[in-house]
Write a protein that holds these residues in place. Structure first.
Motif, PDB file in Angstrom:
ATOM      1  N   PHE A  55       0.957  -1.022  -0.056  1.00 38.43           N
ATOM      2  CA  PHE A  55       0.062   0.096   0.192  1.00 38.43           C
ATOM      3  C   PHE A  55       1.130   0.954  -0.016  1.00 38.43           C
ATOM      4  CE2 PHE A  55      -2.333   2.966   2.143  1.00 38.43           C
ATOM      5  CZ  PHE A  55      -3.870   3.329   1.627  1.00 38.43           C
ATOM      6  N   ASP A  56       0.667   1.924  -0.459  1.00 38.21           N
ATOM      7  CA  ASP A  56       1.127   3.505  -0.604  1.00 38.21           C
ATOM      8  C   ASP A  56       0.073   4.966  -0.457  1.00 38.21           C
ATOM      9  OD1 ASP A  56       2.471   5.609  -1.572  1.00 38.21           O
ATOM     10  OD2 ASP A  56       2.770   5.012  -2.889  1.00 38.21           O
ATOM     11  N   PRO A  57       0.598   5.303   0.722  1.00 33.27           N
ATOM     12  CA  PRO A  57      -0.500   5.939   1.133  1.00 33.27           C
ATOM     13  C   PRO A  57      -1.370   7.316   0.308  1.00 33.27           C
ATOM     14  CG  PRO A  57       1.149   6.232   2.703  1.00 33.27           C
ATOM     15  CD  PRO A  57       1.418   5.195   1.259  1.00 33.27           C
ATOM     16  N   GLY A  58      -0.123   7.958  -0.842  1.00 32.76           N
ATOM     17  CA  GLY A  58      -0.124   9.073  -1.506  1.00 32.76           C
ATOM     18  C   GLY A  58       0.400   9.976  -0.839  1.00 32.76           C
ATOM     19  N   THR A  59      -0.122  11.211  -0.769  1.00 31.47           N
ATOM     20  CA  THR A  59       0.627  12.217  -0.167  1.00 31.47           C
ATOM     21  C   THR A  59      -0.869  12.835   0.937  1.00 31.47           C
ATOM     22  OG1 THR A  59      -1.041  14.154  -1.566  1.00 31.47           O
ATOM     23  CG2 THR A  59       0.757  12.983  -1.996  1.00 31.47           C
ATOM     24  N   TRP A 105      23.487  13.905   5.902  1.00 33.03           N
ATOM     25  CA  TRP A 105      24.083  13.219   5.213  1.00 33.03           C
ATOM     26  C   TRP A 105      23.725  12.312   3.521  1.00 33.03           C
ATOM     27  CZ3 TRP A 105      26.314   8.776   3.411  1.00 33.03           C
ATOM     28  CH2 TRP A 105      27.413   9.396   2.243  1.00 33.03           C
ATOM     29  N   PHE A 106      22.799  11.371   4.350  1.00 31.99           N
ATOM     30  CA  PHE A 106      21.967  10.863   3.786  1.00 31.99           C
ATOM     31  C   PHE A 106      21.207  10.811   3.301  1.00 31.99           C
ATOM     32  CE2 PHE A 106      18.931   6.612   3.405  1.00 31.99           C
ATOM     33  CZ  PHE A 106      20.090   6.149   2.173  1.00 31.99           C
ATOM     34  N   GLU A 107      20.339  11.281   3.976  1.00 30.39           N
ATOM     35  CA  GLU A 107      19.047  12.498   3.119  1.00 30.39           C
ATOM     36  C   GLU A 107      19.324  13.279   1.717  1.00 30.39           C
ATOM     37  OE1 GLU A 107      15.665  11.309   3.657  1.00 30.39           O
ATOM     38  OE2 GLU A 107      15.097  10.554   5.929  1.00 30.39           O
ATOM     39  N   LEU A 108      20.049  14.381   2.522  1.00 31.28           N
ATOM     40  CA  LEU A 108      20.289  15.238   1.243  1.00 31.28           C
ATOM     41  C   LEU A 108      21.462  15.598   0.353  1.00 31.28           C
ATOM     42  CD1 LEU A 108      20.824  17.890   4.406  1.00 31.28           C
ATOM     43  CD2 LEU A 108      18.819  17.579   2.999  1.00 31.28           C
ATOM     44  N   SER A 109      22.199  14.189   0.633  1.00 36.23           N
ATOM     45  CA  SER A 109      23.372  14.026  -0.513  1.00 36.23           C
ATOM     46  C   SER A 109      23.246  12.573  -1.705  1.00 36.23           C
ATOM     47  CB  SER A 109      24.746  13.982  -0.200  1.00 36.23           C
ATOM     48  OG  SER A 109      24.784  15.565   0.503  1.00 36.23           O
ATOM     49  N   VAL A 110      22.722  11.741  -0.563  1.00 40.61           N
ATOM     50  CA  VAL A 110      22.624   9.717  -1.691  1.00 40.61           C
ATOM     51  C   VAL A 110      21.721  10.184  -1.771  1.00 40.61           C
ATOM     52  CG1 VAL A 110      23.577   7.738  -0.846  1.00 40.61           C
ATOM     53  CG2 VAL A 110      25.049   9.645   0.316  1.00 40.61           C
ATOM     54  N   LEU A 111      20.345   9.555  -0.940  1.00 40.77           N
ATOM     55  CA  LEU A 111      18.744   9.209  -1.483  1.00 40.77           C
ATOM     56  C   LEU A 111      18.671   9.767  -2.404  1.00 40.77           C
ATOM     57  CD1 LEU A 111      16.898   6.928  -0.599  1.00 40.77           C
ATOM     58  CD2 LEU A 111      16.272   8.788   0.808  1.00 40.77           C
ATOM     59  N   ASP A 112      18.267   8.533  -3.370  1.00 34.93           N
ATOM     60  CA  ASP A 112      17.577   9.297  -4.158  1.00 34.93           C
ATOM     61  C   ASP A 112      15.918   9.406  -3.851  1.00 34.93           C
ATOM     62  OD1 ASP A 112      15.961   9.754  -7.182  1.00 34.93           O
ATOM     63  OD2 ASP A 112      17.142   7.578  -7.728  1.00 34.93           O
ATOM     64  N   HIS A 113      15.186  10.111  -3.458  1.00 35.12           N
ATOM     65  CA  HIS A 113      13.715  10.373  -3.388  1.00 35.12           C
ATOM     66  C   HIS A 113      12.773  10.083  -4.486  1.00 35.12           C
ATOM     67  CE1 HIS A 113      14.807  12.080   0.829  1.00 35.12           C
ATOM     68  NE2 HIS A 113      15.702  12.377   0.005  1.00 35.12           N
ATOM     69  N   GLY A 114      13.410  10.192  -5.441  1.00 34.38           N
ATOM     70  CA  GLY A 114      12.372   9.258  -6.468  1.00 34.38           C
ATOM     71  C   GLY A 114      12.199   8.655  -6.758  1.00 34.38           C
ATOM     72  N   ALA A 115      12.900   7.458  -6.084  1.00 32.89           N
ATOM     73  CA  ALA A 115      12.902   6.541  -6.710  1.00 32.89           C
ATOM     74  C   ALA A 115      11.599   5.706  -5.887  1.00 32.89           C
ATOM     75  CB  ALA A 115      13.716   5.188  -5.333  1.00 32.89           C
ATOM     76  N   ALA A 116      10.733   5.354  -6.558  1.00 40.87           N
ATOM     77  CA  ALA A 116       9.419   4.092  -6.094  1.00 40.87           C
ATOM     78  C   ALA A 116       9.512   3.161  -4.762  1.00 40.87           C
ATOM     79  CB  ALA A 116       8.749   3.733  -7.500  1.00 40.87           C
ATOM     80  N   VAL A 117       9.044   3.209  -3.900  1.00 40.74           N
ATOM     81  CA  VAL A 117       9.154   2.676  -2.766  1.00 40.74           C
ATOM     82  C   VAL A 117       8.197   2.346  -2.702  1.00 40.74           C
ATOM     83  CG1 VAL A 117      10.510   1.337  -0.349  1.00 40.74           C
ATOM     84  CG2 VAL A 117      11.824   3.318  -2.018  1.00 40.74           C
ATOM     85  N   LEU A 118       7.568   0.763  -2.257  1.00 37.87           N
ATOM     86  CA  LEU A 118       6.287   1.315  -1.569  1.00 37.87           C
ATOM     87  C   LEU A 118       6.350   0.960   0.388  1.00 37.87           C
ATOM     88  CD1 LEU A 118       4.358  -1.858  -3.442  1.00 37.87           C
ATOM     89  CD2 LEU A 118       3.761   0.652  -2.955  1.00 37.87           C
ATOM     90  N   PRO A 119       5.702   2.737   0.474  1.00 37.86           N
ATOM     91  CA  PRO A 119       5.815   2.184   2.256  1.00 37.86           C
ATOM     92  C   PRO A 119       5.648   1.132   3.114  1.00 37.86           C
ATOM     93  CG  PRO A 119       5.256   4.026   1.254  1.00 37.86           C
ATOM     94  CD  PRO A 119       5.286   2.886   0.122  1.00 37.86           C
ATOM     95  N   LEU A 120       4.594   0.368   2.856  1.00 42.90           N
ATOM     96  CA  LEU A 120       3.371  -0.090   3.825  1.00 42.90           C
ATOM     97  C   LEU A 120       3.682  -1.561   3.177  1.00 42.90           C
ATOM     98  CD1 LEU A 120       1.316   1.738   5.107  1.00 42.90           C
ATOM     99  CD2 LEU A 120       3.081   1.789   6.155  1.00 42.90           C
ATOM    100  N   HIS A 121       3.834  -2.914   3.966  1.00 44.88           N
ATOM    101  CA  HIS A 121       3.669  -3.990   3.138  1.00 44.88           C
ATOM    102  C   HIS A 121       3.174  -5.342   4.528  1.00 44.88           C
ATOM    103  CE1 HIS A 121       3.635  -7.679   0.134  1.00 44.88           C
ATOM    104  NE2 HIS A 121       5.220  -8.694   2.104  1.00 44.88           N
ATOM    105  N   GLY A 122       2.133  -5.964   3.652  1.00 48.34           N
ATOM    106  CA  GLY A 122       1.715  -6.745   5.043  1.00 48.34           C
ATOM    107  C   GLY A 122       1.633  -8.280   4.609  1.00 48.34           C
ATOM    108  N   ASP A 123       2.058  -9.152   4.914  1.00 51.13           N
ATOM    109  CA  ASP A 123       2.757 -10.647   5.421  1.00 51.13           C
ATOM    110  C   ASP A 123       1.825 -11.558   6.204  1.00 51.13           C
ATOM    111  OD1 ASP A 123       4.688 -10.541   6.338  1.00 51.13           O
ATOM    112  OD2 ASP A 123       6.019 -11.043   5.159  1.00 51.13           O
ATOM    113  N   GLY A 124       2.174 -12.531   6.044  1.00 44.45           N
ATOM    114  CA  GLY A 124       1.747 -13.490   7.394  1.00 44.45           C
ATOM    115  C   GLY A 124       2.453 -12.823   8.798  1.00 44.45           C
ATOM    116  N   LEU A 125       3.646 -12.873   8.930  1.00 39.69           N
ATOM    117  CA  LEU A 125       4.330 -12.175   9.720  1.00 39.69           C
ATOM    118  C   LEU A 125       4.298 -10.896  10.395  1.00 39.69           C
ATOM    119  CD1 LEU A 125       6.910 -12.710  11.730  1.00 39.69           C
ATOM    120  CD2 LEU A 125       8.627 -12.234   9.804  1.00 39.69           C
ATOM    121  N   SER A 126       3.992  -9.831   9.342  1.00 33.46           N
ATOM    122  CA  SER A 126       3.431  -8.291   9.937  1.00 33.46           C
ATOM    123  C   SER A 126       2.358  -8.685  10.527  1.00 33.46           C
ATOM    124  CB  SER A 126       3.426  -7.945   8.528  1.00 33.46           C
ATOM    125  OG  SER A 126       3.369  -7.791   7.958  1.00 33.46           O
TER     126      SER A 126
END
Length: 636
Positions: A55-59, A105-126
């Protein structure tokens, strides 16, 4: 419907926590806690019924949720840094800065914030974790309503601290649900740190010097885990190019230097799960009110640590890192079982037992086989229910008799029969077949059969646990009684959570095949055992759940009948190898020197010269550090 259920499980507890803090009327606060518990229970059940999801909650009003989480993350770290200065703890200050600087440093200089990453995921364990957090956690929060009233009356507080207490207690539930459902490692790290702050505030709630000291220790030890998490996350991104947890898991086992960041994140899990040599923060947490201990041990905080190690298990499966993690967890299980044997403090026995069972889960994660993973998943559930119950029982007993020492609980049935019976049943679910904890240990030992050092540690630890559980349970009940035992008065909000938890611990054992097929099997993709007429069969043996359940039920009915019958049998005085004292003595005594009556005193052997904390702790910590170095070396 999915967005609404996620809102209930994650956001509603956060909003309810705010309401508990703002509203000062106790009746409104109690109603808020009850309503939140009901919503969480219903929401978690419906969410689990929906099955796996992403699930992606959007904005939020045009603002990206990822940006909001990042801002909240830095605010949270700033709060931890503030408390570091307030407590004058250089260690907390340094560890907070070691998270803030590299993360910025990681957030401002390294991380690609445009990359698609689904924020939430649920499976049997979670989803299983969400059920544990939401249902067991809610019952503990409800139990806390009358408990904290008595607690504050005992402290003679001029002004109630309950608004702040329930703020962090209820917030804990939302943070934990967010943690286990997070698929983006940055989101997971944020909720990971929220649990650190909540535990710190709750452990130090009473404000005594001891409480502040132990809360500070918990803060710096868990902040150490936070540092390991940050550096592990940054290194993992630099090697793989993603923070998407599901993408990492689907890529399969890692090898070589890529395992180092995984080992660092596992180290964060070890600190959170209070594994040796980090156990002192959880032992120190006993100064907090009992609902805090129950929540930390059953459905939050320490479970976050084992969840993290278990979640990453596919990444190090079959590697030397996995083997070293298994040995580390097995040693923690054995060491804490030995330490528990030398304790008479009820809370301390439960604390060491918790650390040990979490070590067993970590050992299973290190093994990584379907049988081991099944054992770990089942143990998470059954340990949470039974351990939450036992902590609440100890809290009830302590408020009833003024002590948490098990020596003072001798013959408790005569004074608090309801609580005594529930406590004995809780101990039985940790100790006896056909209940889930023993089944999980059986599966774990079978899974470790190919690893001789590990299987020896697991078998020895299991044997030691039988001793301290059996010793405790045997002290609570005594018969015959010459008069009818009257049930002790307990409020509905105290008694109902105990009754629900003990019923759950017993009845859930009947549904082990269904729990396995619903939560473990979909994750593993390979069946560990077959089920025929309630008998679980593997290649190495069988566990007869339903036949054993029937046998235990018959034994319990016979014991109840024998105890009822014994009330009408005249009780003889104790024979003490000499003349019994007579007269108007309230307790048994014998004729001693100078013909004076000497009160009879009985007690257990705790073998402190062998199993005492002063004897074992130092050597246990040294050995654990050596194994921890082995874990980190296994990543290289």
């Amino acid at each position: 419907m999915l967005p609404a259920l996620l809102f209930i499980c994650i956001v509603v507890p956060i909003l309810a926590a705010g309401a508990c803090f703002v509203v000062r009327a106790q009746a409104v606060r109690s109603a808020t806690v009850l309503a939140t518990g009901a919503l969480l229970t219903a929401g978690s059940v419906l969410l689990a019924a929906q099955g796996a999801f992403s699930f992606d909650p959007g904005t939020l009003g045009g603002l990206d949720w990822g940006t909001l989480i990042s801002v909240l993350d830095f605010l949270l770290l700033a709060v931890i840094l503030f408390y570091g200065f307030r407590l004058k703890s250089r260690l907390v200050q340094i560890l907070a800065l070691l998270q803030i600087a590299p993360l910025a440093w990681f957030e401002l200089s390294v991380l690609d914030h445009g990359a698609a990453v689904l924020p939430l995921h649920g499976d049997g364990l979670s989803l299983l974790m969400v059920l544990v957090i939401s249902i067991v956690g809610s019952l503990i929060c409800i139990f806390a309503i009358p408990y904290m009233k008595k607690h504050e009356e005992h402290l003679h507080l001029a002004k109630s601290r309950q608004p702040r207490f329930f703020f962090f207690l209820v917030l804990f539930l939302g943070a934990m649900n967010g943690l286990v459902l997070a698929n983006n490692l940055l989101w997971l790290y944020f909720f990971f740190e929220v649990t650190t702050l909540c535990s710190f505030m709750l452990i130090g709630h009473d404000g005594t010097e001891e409480a502040v000291r132990n809360a500070t220790r918990a803060l710096w030890m868990n902040s150490l885990g936070g540092v390991a998490f940050v550096f592990g996350m940054i290194l993992l991104y630099s090697r793989t190019g993603t923070l998407d947890l599901q993408a990492l898991l689907m890529a399969g086992p890692l090898a070589g230097a890529v395992l180092l960041p995984v080992a660092l994140i596992c180290l964060a899990g070890f600190t959170k799960a209070a594994q040796v040599p980090f156990q002192s923060w959880l032992l120190g947490a006993m100064v907090a009110p009992t609902p805090v201990s129950a929540l930390l041990h059953s459905s939050t905080m320490v479970k976050a640590g084992v969840y993290l190690v278990l979640r990453l298990s596919p990444l190090y499966a079959g590697s030397f890192l996995g083997t070293s993690i298994a040995l580390f967890g097995g040693f923690s299980f054995l060491a804490t079982a030995a330490l528990a044997l030398g304790q008479s403090n009820g809370k301390k026995i439960l604390a060491y037992s918790t650390i040990g069972n979490l070590g067993l889960i970590i050992a299973c994660a290190g093994l990584g086989t379907p049988a081991a993973m099944s054992a770990a998943i089942l143990l998470i559930l059954f340990h949470a229910v039974s351990k939450g119950l036992l902590f609440l029982c100890v809290g009830t007993i302590e408020q009833g008799i003024g002590s948490r020492d098990i020596e003072d609980m001798r013959g408790l049935y005569k004074v608090m029969p309801r609580t005594a019976v529930i406590t004995v049943l809780g101990v039985a679910t940790m100790l006896l077949p056909p209940f889930g904890v023993l089944l999980s240990k059986w599966l774990a030992i079978e899974a470790a059969a190919h690893n001789a050092p590990l299987v020896v540690m697991l078998a020895l630890a299991s044997a030691l646990s039988v001793v301290y559980w059996g010793r405790w349970a045997g002290m609570l009940m005594s018969a015959p009684f010459s008069s009818e035992v009257k049930p002790e008065p307990l409020s509905a909000l105290t008694l109902r959570p105990l009754q629900i938890l003990v019923s759950g611990a017993i009845v859930l054992a009947l549904f082990i095949p269904w729990i396995y097929e619903s939560f473990a099997l979909p994750m593993l993709g390979e069946s560990v055992f077959s089920v025929h007429y309630g008998v679980l069969t593997t290649g190495a043996g069988a566990f007869a759940i339903y036949p054993l359940f029937f046998a235990v039920l018959l034994g319990a009915l016979f014991a109840w009948w024998a105890a009822r019958k014994s009330r009408f049998i005249p009780a003889a005085s104790l024979y003490m190898g000499g003349a019994n004292a007579t007269g108007s003595l309230e307790e048994p005594a014998f004729v001693g020197p100078m013909n004076k009556p000497v009160k009879v005193a009985s007690g257990n052997y705790y073998l402190e010269s062998v199993f005492g904390e002063g004897k074992l702790t130092r050597w246990v910590n040294i050995a654990a550090l050596a194994l921890l170095l082995l874990v980190m070396g296994g990543a290289l």
